[in-house]
Design a protein around this motif. Structure first.
Motif, mmCIF file in Angstrom:
data_model
loop_
_atom_site.group_PDB
_atom_site.id
_atom_site.type_symbol
_atom_site.label_atom_id
_atom_site.label_comp_id
_atom_site.label_asym_id
_atom_site.label_seq_id
_atom_site.Cartn_x
_atom_site.Cartn_y
_atom_site.Cartn_z
ATOM 1 N N ASN A 13 21.046 13.886 -11.278
ATOM 2 C CA ASN A 13 20.306 14.530 -10.182
ATOM 3 C C ASN A 13 19.699 13.541 -9.175
ATOM 4 O OD1 ASN A 13 17.944 13.509 -11.302
ATOM 5 N ND2 ASN A 13 17.324 15.428 -12.275
ATOM 6 N N PHE A 14 19.871 12.239 -9.462
ATOM 7 C CA PHE A 14 19.077 11.289 -8.669
ATOM 8 C C PHE A 14 19.474 11.219 -7.198
ATOM 9 C CE2 PHE A 14 17.159 7.316 -7.352
ATOM 10 C CZ PHE A 14 15.892 7.491 -7.873
ATOM 11 N N MET A 15 20.768 11.281 -6.890
ATOM 12 C CA MET A 15 21.175 11.123 -5.487
ATOM 13 C C MET A 15 20.649 12.270 -4.632
ATOM 14 S SD MET A 15 22.401 8.192 -5.395
ATOM 15 C CE MET A 15 22.915 8.016 -3.709
ATOM 16 N N SER A 16 20.602 13.483 -5.210
ATOM 17 C CA SER A 16 20.070 14.583 -4.385
ATOM 18 C C SER A 16 18.547 14.456 -4.262
ATOM 19 C CB SER A 16 20.508 15.951 -4.896
ATOM 20 O OG SER A 16 20.128 16.111 -6.220
ATOM 21 N N LYS A 17 17.903 13.982 -5.331
ATOM 22 C CA LYS A 17 16.450 13.739 -5.218
ATOM 23 C C LYS A 17 16.161 12.707 -4.124
ATOM 24 C CE LYS A 17 14.241 14.763 -9.606
ATOM 25 N NZ LYS A 17 13.147 14.341 -10.470
ATOM 26 N N LEU A 18 17.036 11.682 -4.088
ATOM 27 C CA LEU A 18 16.846 10.597 -3.114
ATOM 28 C C LEU A 18 17.058 11.107 -1.680
ATOM 29 C CD1 LEU A 18 16.284 7.537 -3.034
ATOM 30 C CD2 LEU A 18 18.734 7.158 -3.212
ATOM 31 N N GLU A 19 17.991 12.033 -1.547
ATOM 32 C CA GLU A 19 18.247 12.603 -0.220
ATOM 33 C C GLU A 19 17.006 13.363 0.284
ATOM 34 O OE1 GLU A 19 21.624 15.413 1.429
ATOM 35 O OE2 GLU A 19 22.288 14.087 -0.184
ATOM 36 N N GLN A 20 16.360 14.057 -0.662
ATOM 37 C CA GLN A 20 15.152 14.807 -0.275
ATOM 38 C C GLN A 20 13.923 13.912 -0.115
ATOM 39 O OE1 GLN A 20 14.938 17.745 -3.398
ATOM 40 N NE2 GLN A 20 16.997 18.417 -2.874
ATOM 41 N N PRO B 227 0.822 -1.221 0.000
ATOM 42 C CA PRO B 227 0.000 0.000 0.000
ATOM 43 C C PRO B 227 0.853 1.267 0.000
ATOM 44 C CG PRO B 227 -0.764 -1.534 1.681
ATOM 45 C CD PRO B 227 0.492 -2.110 1.119
ATOM 46 N N ASP B 228 2.071 1.212 0.562
ATOM 47 C CA ASP B 228 2.918 2.404 0.587
ATOM 48 C C ASP B 228 4.015 2.370 -0.475
ATOM 49 O OD1 ASP B 228 3.994 0.291 1.959
ATOM 50 O OD2 ASP B 228 4.891 1.484 3.553
ATOM 51 N N GLU B 229 3.711 1.749 -1.603
ATOM 52 C CA GLU B 229 4.656 1.757 -2.737
ATOM 53 C C GLU B 229 4.962 3.204 -3.133
ATOM 54 O OE1 GLU B 229 3.742 -0.819 -6.179
ATOM 55 O OE2 GLU B 229 4.129 0.908 -7.465
ATOM 56 N N LYS B 230 6.233 3.476 -3.477
ATOM 57 C CA LYS B 230 6.630 4.839 -3.851
ATOM 58 C C LYS B 230 7.522 4.784 -5.082
ATOM 59 C CE LYS B 230 7.625 8.231 -0.256
ATOM 60 N NZ LYS B 230 8.740 8.537 0.638
ATOM 61 N N MET B 231 7.422 5.791 -5.924
ATOM 62 C CA MET B 231 8.296 5.840 -7.094
ATOM 63 C C MET B 231 9.037 7.166 -7.123
ATOM 64 S SD MET B 231 7.332 5.920 -11.110
ATOM 65 C CE MET B 231 7.089 7.674 -11.097
ATOM 66 N N LEU B 232 10.314 7.128 -7.518
ATOM 67 C CA LEU B 232 11.093 8.355 -7.675
ATOM 68 C C LEU B 232 11.766 8.289 -9.035
ATOM 69 C CD1 LEU B 232 11.917 10.859 -5.985
ATOM 70 C CD2 LEU B 232 13.912 9.563 -5.231
ATOM 71 N N PHE B 233 11.667 9.384 -9.775
ATOM 72 C CA PHE B 233 12.201 9.394 -11.143
ATOM 73 C C PHE B 233 13.188 10.537 -11.301
ATOM 74 C CE2 PHE B 233 11.989 10.627 -15.643
ATOM 75 C CZ PHE B 233 12.305 9.420 -16.232
ATOM 76 N N GLY B 234 14.259 10.322 -12.023
ATOM 77 C CA GLY B 234 15.217 11.397 -12.281
ATOM 78 C C GLY B 234 16.230 10.944 -13.315
ATOM 79 N N ASN B 235 17.411 11.556 -13.284
ATOM 80 C CA ASN B 235 18.471 11.077 -14.175
ATOM 81 C C ASN B 235 19.731 10.838 -13.344
ATOM 82 O OD1 ASN B 235 19.967 13.543 -14.000
ATOM 83 N ND2 ASN B 235 18.576 14.450 -15.498
ATOM 84 N N LEU B 236 20.758 10.286 -13.996
ATOM 85 C CA LEU B 236 21.936 9.873 -13.224
ATOM 86 C C LEU B 236 22.571 11.038 -12.484
ATOM 87 C CD1 LEU B 236 23.698 7.285 -15.595
ATOM 88 C CD2 LEU B 236 22.103 6.851 -13.717
#
Ligand SMILES: C[S@@+](CC[C@H](N)C(=O)[O-])C[C@H]1O[C@@H](n2cnc3c(N)ncnc32)[C@H](O)[C@@H]1O
Length: 260
Positions: free
Chosen positions: A218-225, A207-216
């Motif tokens: 910017n992805f680590m900073s997106k993941l940090e946020q 039920p708490d599935e999550k998706m995060l999309f980006g590129n190589l």
């Protein structure tokens, strides 16, 4: 009398994604030997009379892995010799990074009658949930499954993976979240373009599935946020834009009053 032992793939977690065969053998089981990532809901639907034995491992737990495999083998053998209906229940598909083949080897050596029951692997479930075009006529012609964690910590497989990504192959990376920074560095060092897409899907089918999309790049900073919980599957490729994301972007760009 000895019963056939079943090595069953449970799919990514949602009980609705069990196959009918997996469901049938589980409902008849006397003993179920189950892994760490196994969905709680699947365990809850097992018959009360069924003995549920945890034989899993979690990320970086201190268990001796040889002892763990020996224990699993011994429990499988004991259950069958006692005339029980034994199910070895694994997440996803037993043969995709699930060590299923090692158990098959043991059963063959011991001349124990067994059968493998395939399950929906996490990557394929993730692609369907997020509508990722993992294959598409004339665009994505190959698909690669890869592990982000190896026994000795080397990342040799990413040399070949880099080439495959550069020729347009989407790659699904299992067990890669904790090494993602190094994986991205390695891909970029090998010449993969920094704007190559990456999609991470955590807790697929829960039920708490999550998706995060980006590129190589910017992805680590997106993941940090937006930290993601394990288990997480990664999909990297030039043409893997999830249709869901595409729909969101189109909506964001749309200036019509209906979309505001
Ligand atoms: C030991 S591998 C087992 C893979 C499993 N046999 C399969 O076919 O899905 C564990 C890895 O599978 C992925 N995984 C398994 N279940 C998942 C789920 N529900 N959501 C996201 N990733 C999952 C994660 O990458 C996790 O680290």
């Amino acid at each position: 009398m000895q019963h056939r032992l079943y090595i069953v793939g449970a799919g990514p977690g949602d009980p609705d994604l069990l196959t009918i065969k997996a469901h049938r053998v589980l409902m008849q089981a006397d003993v179920v030997l189950y892994d760490a990532l196994l969905g709680k809901q699947i365990l809850e639907m097992l018959p009360e009379s069924c003995e549920k034995v945890y034989v899993g491992k979690t990320y970086k737990d201190q268990q001796d892995q040889i002892k763990r495999m020996c224990r699993i083998n011994a429990l499988m053998k004991k259950g069958v010799e006692e005339g029980k209906r034994v199910v070895r229940l694994k997440t996803g598909d037993p043969l995709i990074f699930g060590r299923g083949i090692e158990e098959v080897r043991f059963l063959r050596n011991e001349k124990i009658d067994y059968e493998l029951v395939p399950g929906i692997t996490a990557g394929i479930a993730a692609a369907n949930h997020c509508q990722i075009p993992i294959t598409e006529r004339s665009i994505n012609r190959t698909l690669l499954f890869c592990t982000g964690t190896t026994l000795n910590g080397d990342m040799k497989q990413f040399d070949a993976v880099s080439t495959m990504i550069q020729i347009g192959t989407p790659v699904m990376i299992y067990m890669g979240l904790n090494n993602l920074g190094s994986i991205i560095d390695k891909l970029i060092d090998n010449g993969v373009k920094a704007d190559t897409s990456i999609c991470a899907i955590s807790k697929v089918s829960y039920p708490d599935e999550k998706m995060l999309f980006g590129n190589l790049s910017n992805f680590m900073s997106k993941l940090e946020q937006n930290p993601l919980e394990m288990p997480t599957i990664l999909v990297i490729g030039e043409n893997i834009m999830p249709m869901l994301e595409e729909a969101d972007e189109l909506l964001n760009q749309c200036k019509c009053t209906d979309c505001k």
